[in-house]
Every structure is written in C-alpha cells, then in structure tokens.
Write an enzyme that holds these catalytic residues in place. Structure first.
Site, mmCIF file in Angstrom:
data_model
loop_
_atom_site.group_PDB
_atom_site.id
_atom_site.type_symbol
_atom_site.label_atom_id
_atom_site.label_comp_id
_atom_site.label_asym_id
_atom_site.label_seq_id
_atom_site.Cartn_x
_atom_site.Cartn_y
_atom_site.Cartn_z
ATOM 1 N N GLY A 46 0.838 -1.189 0.000
ATOM 2 C CA GLY A 46 0.000 0.000 0.000
ATOM 3 C C GLY A 46 0.870 1.235 0.000
ATOM 4 O O GLY A 46 2.028 1.187 0.435
ATOM 5 N N GLN A 51 2.883 9.837 1.402
ATOM 6 C CA GLN A 51 4.205 9.203 1.357
ATOM 7 C C GLN A 51 5.003 9.600 0.125
ATOM 8 O O GLN A 51 6.197 9.310 0.055
ATOM 9 C CB GLN A 51 4.058 7.678 1.412
ATOM 10 C CG GLN A 51 3.551 7.170 2.761
ATOM 11 C CD GLN A 51 3.380 5.666 2.752
ATOM 12 O OE1 GLN A 51 2.391 5.167 2.240
ATOM 13 N NE2 GLN A 51 4.345 4.945 3.295
ATOM 14 N N CYS A 89 5.936 -0.512 6.958
ATOM 15 C CA CYS A 89 5.513 0.692 6.239
ATOM 16 C C CYS A 89 6.651 1.097 5.311
ATOM 17 O O CYS A 89 7.819 1.045 5.707
ATOM 18 C CB CYS A 89 5.229 1.811 7.244
ATOM 19 S SG CYS A 89 4.771 3.381 6.496
ATOM 20 N N LEU A 90 6.310 1.510 4.100
ATOM 21 C CA LEU A 90 7.346 1.923 3.138
ATOM 22 C C LEU A 90 8.116 3.150 3.632
ATOM 23 O O LEU A 90 9.208 3.410 3.143
ATOM 24 C CB LEU A 90 6.726 2.205 1.767
ATOM 25 C CG LEU A 90 6.236 0.962 1.012
ATOM 26 C CD1 LEU A 90 5.482 1.369 -0.244
ATOM 27 C CD2 LEU A 90 7.409 0.052 0.653
ATOM 28 N N HIS A 132 -4.256 0.941 7.523
ATOM 29 C CA HIS A 132 -2.915 1.546 7.583
ATOM 30 C C HIS A 132 -2.858 2.774 6.663
ATOM 31 O O HIS A 132 -2.368 3.839 7.055
ATOM 32 C CB HIS A 132 -1.881 0.490 7.164
ATOM 33 C CG HIS A 132 -0.464 0.960 7.108
ATOM 34 N ND1 HIS A 132 0.512 0.492 7.964
ATOM 35 C CD2 HIS A 132 0.162 1.848 6.292
ATOM 36 C CE1 HIS A 132 1.668 1.079 7.677
ATOM 37 N NE2 HIS A 132 1.485 1.906 6.663
ATOM 38 N N GLU A 133 -3.406 2.632 5.451
ATOM 39 C CA GLU A 133 -3.336 3.748 4.491
ATOM 40 C C GLU A 133 -4.261 4.893 4.910
ATOM 41 O O GLU A 133 -3.920 6.063 4.759
ATOM 42 C CB GLU A 133 -3.684 3.266 3.082
ATOM 43 C CG GLU A 133 -2.807 2.143 2.543
ATOM 44 C CD GLU A 133 -1.321 2.363 2.741
ATOM 45 O OE1 GLU A 133 -0.850 3.521 2.662
ATOM 46 O OE2 GLU A 133 -0.613 1.372 2.998
ATOM 47 N N HIS A 136 -2.504 6.978 7.300
ATOM 48 C CA HIS A 136 -1.547 7.890 6.662
ATOM 49 C C HIS A 136 -2.229 9.200 6.253
ATOM 50 O O HIS A 136 -1.669 10.287 6.402
ATOM 51 C CB HIS A 136 -0.955 7.261 5.403
ATOM 52 C CG HIS A 136 0.286 6.444 5.631
ATOM 53 N ND1 HIS A 136 1.424 6.958 6.198
ATOM 54 C CD2 HIS A 136 0.570 5.144 5.339
ATOM 55 C CE1 HIS A 136 2.362 6.003 6.247
ATOM 56 N NE2 HIS A 136 1.864 4.890 5.740
HETATM 57 NI NI NI Z 1 2.776 3.068 5.526
#
Ligand code: NI
Length: 177
Positions: A46, A51, A89-90, A132-133, A136
């Site tokens: 995701g 991000q 998480c990225l 999660h997204e 963000h």
């Molecule tokens: Ni993330």
C-alpha cells in the site's frame, strides 16, 4: 508513468492531514498510476499520497491478485474482532512490529473517476492495508499503534539510523504498506 520518491519517517508531510480530492481529472489518474508503479517497485502492499509528498486523500494498494486506488476513503464500519500480526511501512523500511487491527473493515470510497463505491475487505490483509493507508491520510503512522516497548525500540533503531533503504524483502516478511 514515473517513479516517485517515497518519504521516510521524519519528513513532516507524513504527519499532516491530506485534503479531500475534488477534481477527478487526468492529473489525479496519473498520480494514482505513478503511485501504483512506485509501490510495486518498492515491493509494497500500500502507498498513501502523503508518502510521495502529495496531500491528497488517495491511496493505492495491492494484495494477491487484487489492487486498487481509493480516493476520499471513509470508514463505515470495523469489526470488533481484532487481528494481530507484523506490520511494516514503506516510510520505515526494514521495521516490522506486531500491530493490532480490526479483522474486517467496510469503506465508502470514490474511484479515480469520482464514482462512489462501498468496499468490504475480502481478507484480513486487505483490512490491515486499508486501515494503515487511511491512517496515513490523517497523519497517523503504524508506530503510533505499537505496544510501548516496541515503540521505544523502533524509535531507538530509527535514531541509530537503522531505517534501511529499499531492499529485497526476505521470504516470510509481510509486504510494507
Ligand atoms: Ni505506511
């Protein structure tokens, strides 16, 4: 399509609330395509617009054979049943910690053309990614959900410069989101 640069923890944009999308135009669809490509290139599950430094309520996701780009998502309902499992998480490459999430979620979203849909998570992984997204987009990060000792350890590892830059995902490790 072009690859976008993924912001890491410490970038203030990750703590800001993204704004509603009002124009469902070619620029939005291009951004969604670029985010999907960027997410796949980083081996992620995701990616939220924050991000990549864009404060729009948009995220992309992929799990198994399914993927999508959700705009202006809102939670309609979450299950009382909880799942536990490692989450990453990225924006925190290399960090994975047990994170509790509802097992199921239903959302109201717009697609990139502005059409409204009701979405039910089909798997626990989808529910985890969607929530999660969504976090963000509100400036909330997965470390905010960790048990106190895990959060302290994560912050220590970050201070020590342990955030690893994009790297191949070891077998068995969940995809970051
Ligand atoms: Ni993330």
């Amino acid at each position: 399509m072009s690859l976008l640069s993924i912001r890491l923890f410490g970038d203030p944009v990750l703590r800001l609330r993204a704004g509603e999308v009002t124009d469902f135009d070619d620029a939005l669809r291009r951004l969604a395509d670029d985010m999907l490509q960027t997410m796949r290139e980083a081996d992620g599950a995701g990616l939220a617009a924050n991000q990549v430094g864009v404060l729009k309520r948009l995220f992309t996701w992929e799990a198994g054979d399914e993927h999508g780009a959700f705009v202006n998502p809102e939670v309609l309902e979450t299950s009382e049943e909880i799942q536990e499992g490692d989450e990453g998480c990225l924006s925190f490459p290399g960090l994975f910690y047990p994170t509790k999430r509802p097992l199921r979620v239903s959302l109201r979203i717009n697609d990139v053309h502005g059409e409204e849909h009701k979405i039910e998570s089909a798997t626990p992984l989808q529910a985890r990614i969607f929530l999660h997204e969504l976090d963000h987009l509100n400036g909330i990060l997965f470390i905010d959900h960790l048990a106190r000792h895990d959060r302290k350890e994560a912050m220590r590892r970050i201070r020590n410069g342990e955030l690893e830059h994009p790297r191949p995902r070891p077998e068995g490790e969940p995809p970051p989101a």
